[in-house]
Design a protein around this motif. Structure first.
Motif, PDB file in Angstrom:
ATOM      1  N   MET A   1      11.418  18.638  45.995  1.00 54.73           N
ATOM      2  CA  MET A   1      12.371  18.556  44.933  1.00 54.73           C
ATOM      3  C   MET A   1      13.639  19.295  45.312  1.00 54.73           C
ATOM      4  O   MET A   1      13.599  20.329  45.952  1.00 54.73           O
ATOM      5  CB  MET A   1      11.810  19.188  43.679  1.00 54.73           C
ATOM      6  CG  MET A   1      11.033  18.207  42.863  1.00 54.73           C
ATOM      7  SD  MET A   1      10.286  19.011  41.523  1.00 54.73           S
ATOM      8  CE  MET A   1      11.181  18.710  40.169  1.00 54.73           C
ATOM      9  N   GLY A   2      14.790  18.769  44.846  1.00 55.49           N
ATOM     10  CA  GLY A   2      16.063  19.404  45.130  1.00 55.49           C
ATOM     11  C   GLY A   2      16.406  20.478  44.110  1.00 55.49           C
ATOM     12  O   GLY A   2      15.806  20.579  43.049  1.00 55.49           O
ATOM     13  N   LYS A   3      17.354  21.285  44.517  1.00 60.42           N
ATOM     14  CA  LYS A   3      17.783  22.361  43.620  1.00 60.42           C
ATOM     15  C   LYS A   3      18.670  21.811  42.515  1.00 60.42           C
ATOM     16  O   LYS A   3      19.399  20.855  42.726  1.00 60.42           O
ATOM     17  CB  LYS A   3      18.615  23.390  44.381  1.00 60.42           C
ATOM     18  CG  LYS A   3      17.798  24.379  45.147  1.00 60.42           C
ATOM     19  CD  LYS A   3      18.731  25.426  45.708  1.00 60.42           C
ATOM     20  CE  LYS A   3      17.969  26.596  46.218  1.00 60.42           C
ATOM     21  NZ  LYS A   3      18.831  27.623  46.744  1.00 60.42           N
ATOM     22  N   VAL A   4      18.600  22.454  41.406  1.00 64.72           N
ATOM     23  CA  VAL A   4      19.474  22.078  40.297  1.00 64.72           C
ATOM     24  C   VAL A   4      20.821  22.746  40.526  1.00 64.72           C
ATOM     25  O   VAL A   4      20.898  23.963  40.706  1.00 64.72           O
ATOM     26  CB  VAL A   4      18.878  22.520  38.943  1.00 64.72           C
ATOM     27  CG1 VAL A   4      19.810  22.169  37.811  1.00 64.72           C
ATOM     28  CG2 VAL A   4      17.523  21.909  38.747  1.00 64.72           C
ATOM     29  N   LYS A   5      21.869  21.947  40.550  1.00 67.53           N
ATOM     30  CA  LYS A   5      23.200  22.478  40.796  1.00 67.53           C
ATOM     31  C   LYS A   5      23.720  23.094  39.500  1.00 67.53           C
ATOM     32  O   LYS A   5      23.754  22.442  38.463  1.00 67.53           O
ATOM     33  CB  LYS A   5      24.128  21.350  41.256  1.00 67.53           C
ATOM     34  CG  LYS A   5      25.427  21.826  41.803  1.00 67.53           C
ATOM     35  CD  LYS A   5      26.203  20.652  42.363  1.00 67.53           C
ATOM     36  CE  LYS A   5      27.503  21.117  42.934  1.00 67.53           C
ATOM     37  NZ  LYS A   5      28.295  20.011  43.431  1.00 67.53           N
ATOM     38  N   LYS A   6      24.122  24.367  39.617  1.00 64.60           N
ATOM     39  CA  LYS A   6      24.626  25.053  38.439  1.00 64.60           C
ATOM     40  C   LYS A   6      26.145  24.909  38.382  1.00 64.60           C
ATOM     41  O   LYS A   6      26.841  25.229  39.341  1.00 64.60           O
ATOM     42  CB  LYS A   6      24.268  26.529  38.475  1.00 64.60           C
ATOM     43  CG  LYS A   6      22.801  26.782  38.340  1.00 64.60           C
ATOM     44  CD  LYS A   6      22.537  28.254  38.310  1.00 64.60           C
ATOM     45  CE  LYS A   6      21.056  28.529  38.181  1.00 64.60           C
ATOM     46  NZ  LYS A   6      20.758  29.946  38.207  1.00 64.60           N
ATOM     47  N   THR A   7      26.633  24.405  37.305  1.00 65.23           N
ATOM     48  CA  THR A   7      28.080  24.321  37.118  1.00 65.23           C
ATOM     49  C   THR A   7      28.462  25.236  35.971  1.00 65.23           C
ATOM     50  O   THR A   7      27.760  25.300  34.950  1.00 65.23           O
ATOM     51  CB  THR A   7      28.521  22.892  36.779  1.00 65.23           C
ATOM     52  OG1 THR A   7      27.824  22.467  35.629  1.00 65.23           O
ATOM     53  CG2 THR A   7      28.274  21.965  37.940  1.00 65.23           C
TER      54      THR A   7
END
Length: 164
Positions: A1-7
């Motif tokens: 699973m990929g990382k959740v990009k924090k904006t």
């Protein structure tokens, strides 16, 4: 699973006064020149030294009046705006507008003291009209200020005092 990009959401900062920030930035970008002659002849596209040399002025006084023999930076041959120097000389020769005046109460006080006591400051300090209990030295300063501003009137007061 990929990382959740924090904006990060852009939020308005209520603690910052935008009007003050704009004023400060405006003041820093364009400094106010108070002298009319220099302000009118100023060229924004040139540097400070370039503008001053064109007017016949010097940006660094240490370079214009050297201890050792050197060449002067603001040479008269490069002066393209001599009217600035003439305007500054004319403004310097005018009498100052910001001279300190004397209040009418102080004029009456000093006249009374000089008419009655001449230049006896100790006697003036004991007078009934010395409401603020000025010392002889304070009264002397007030009389000297009156002398400076109203020389002729002071001379006539002393002359009328000696005649009596």
């Amino acid at each position: 699973m990929g990382k959740v990009k924090k904006t990060r959401k852009n939020t308005y900062n209520y603690n910052v006064d935008r009007k003050k920030l704009r004023r400060r930035a405006k003041k820093k970008s364009a400094p106010r020149i108070q002298c009319d002659e220099i302000r009118n002849a100023w060229n924004r596209s040139k540097s400070l030294a370039g503008n001053m040399a064109e007017m016949g002025l010097v940006a660094d006084p240490n370079k214009s009046l050297p201890i050792r023999e050197r060449t002067v930076i603001g040479e008269p041959s490069k002066v393209r705006k001599p009217y600035v120097l003439e305007g500054l000389k004319a403004a310097a020769s005018l009498p100052s507008k910001q001279t300190m005046g004397i209040s009418s109460d102080m004029i009456m006080y000093v006249r009374h003291m000089v008419e009655n006591y001449g230049e006896d400051y100790k006697a003036m300090a004991r007078d009934e009209q010395n409401y603020y209990q000025d010392t002889p030295k304070q009264i002397m300063r007030k009389v000297n200020l009156y002398k400076h501003h109203h020389t002729k009137e002071y001379q006539t007061l002393l002359a009328s005092r000696t005649k009596q």
